[in-house]
Scaffold this active site. Sequence first.
Site, PDB file in Angstrom:
ATOM      1  N   CYS A  86       0.875  -1.184  -0.086  1.00 36.68           N
ATOM      2  CA  CYS A  86       0.083  -0.017  -0.098  1.00 36.68           C
ATOM      3  C   CYS A  86       0.873   1.272   0.190  1.00 36.68           C
ATOM      4  O   CYS A  86       1.387   1.619  -1.174  1.00 36.68           O
ATOM      5  CB  CYS A  86      -1.002  -0.128   1.141  1.00 36.68           C
ATOM      6  N   HIS A 183      -3.501  -5.210   1.753  1.00 36.88           N
ATOM      7  CA  HIS A 183      -2.704  -5.525   3.228  1.00 36.88           C
ATOM      8  C   HIS A 183      -2.872  -7.212   3.559  1.00 36.88           C
ATOM      9  O   HIS A 183      -3.658  -7.363   4.459  1.00 36.88           O
ATOM     10  CB  HIS A 183      -3.320  -4.656   4.246  1.00 36.88           C
ATOM     11  N   GLU A 185      -0.869  -8.466   5.563  1.00 36.28           N
ATOM     12  CA  GLU A 185      -0.548  -8.837   6.804  1.00 36.28           C
ATOM     13  C   GLU A 185      -1.782  -8.538   7.894  1.00 36.28           C
ATOM     14  O   GLU A 185      -1.904  -8.853   9.048  1.00 36.28           O
ATOM     15  CB  GLU A 185       0.580  -7.663   7.643  1.00 36.28           C
TER      16      GLU A 185
HETATM   17  N1  GLN Z   1      -3.537   6.360   1.255  1.00 33.91           N
HETATM   18  C1  GLN Z   1      -2.224   6.311   1.871  1.00 33.91           C
HETATM   19  C2  GLN Z   1      -1.206   7.009   0.917  1.00 33.91           C
HETATM   20  O1  GLN Z   1      -1.274   7.398   0.030  1.00 33.91           O
HETATM   21  C3  GLN Z   1      -1.907   4.655   1.805  1.00 33.91           C
HETATM   22  C4  GLN Z   1      -2.882   3.968   2.563  1.00 33.91           C
HETATM   23  C5  GLN Z   1      -2.261   2.478   3.196  1.00 33.91           C
HETATM   24  O2  GLN Z   1      -1.225   2.107   3.258  1.00 33.91           O
HETATM   25  N2  GLN Z   1      -3.239   1.792   3.878  1.00 33.91           N
HETATM   26  O3  GLN Z   1       0.025   6.891   1.590  1.00 33.91           O
END
Ligand code: GLN
Length: 204
Positions: A86, A183, A185
């Site tokens: 992410c 995610h 994890e």
């Molecule tokens: N929206 C976050 C970003 O742009 C990422 C969100 C996440 O890691 N769950 O950094």
Amino acid sequence: MSITIGVLAIQGDVQENIFATQKALDELGMSGNVIPVKTPDEIYKLNGLIIPGGESTTIGQLSLVNRSRTAIKEKIEQGMPVFGICAGMIMLSTTANDRIVGNTNQPLLEFLDIQLERNSFGRQRNSFEASISMDSINIPKFNGVFIRAPSVSSIGPDIEVLSKYEEKIVAVKKGNIIGTSFHPELTQDAALHKYFVNLVSQAG
Ligand code: GLN
């Protein structure tokens, strides 16, 4: 060989990734250390690194302040496997624009030739779970947890697409570098962390 995998501990869900990686090692019957890392010294000793989910602008800025960015770049250039989740995938990209705000000029590591749309599926309250397939790496069914997740809006020629959700690219790979919008994890299924642990042990 005993491997050491670090989870970048600047901001984000560090502990969950430490647990998931430890579980992956246990299920594979492999020995290894999984540790939170912050400083260049800690990063230079690693065999693999996970950049966790969190807030990519914060992780990027603080990685400049504590100089971990230079160490991470050098290690990836030397072939160290890295898994960006992410915000971590955003950090690995060459271009990241927020769906609403556009260009935030945030520091990126620029290893994956991909353009990302940040917050591609909406805000925190639009978080969701969806079944994901990653057939090319033998993970046909995986529960993807999407939290303010990015999607990949364009890719360079050397990027392998591992998975799409509703036509949007949500997992990619290039050599020893993998990135997911979701995610792993936060699920009980350690399949993706096991895949990463295997990449690390083969690279070592
Ligand atoms: N929206 C976050 C970003 O742009 C990422 C969100 C996440 O890691 N769950 O950094």
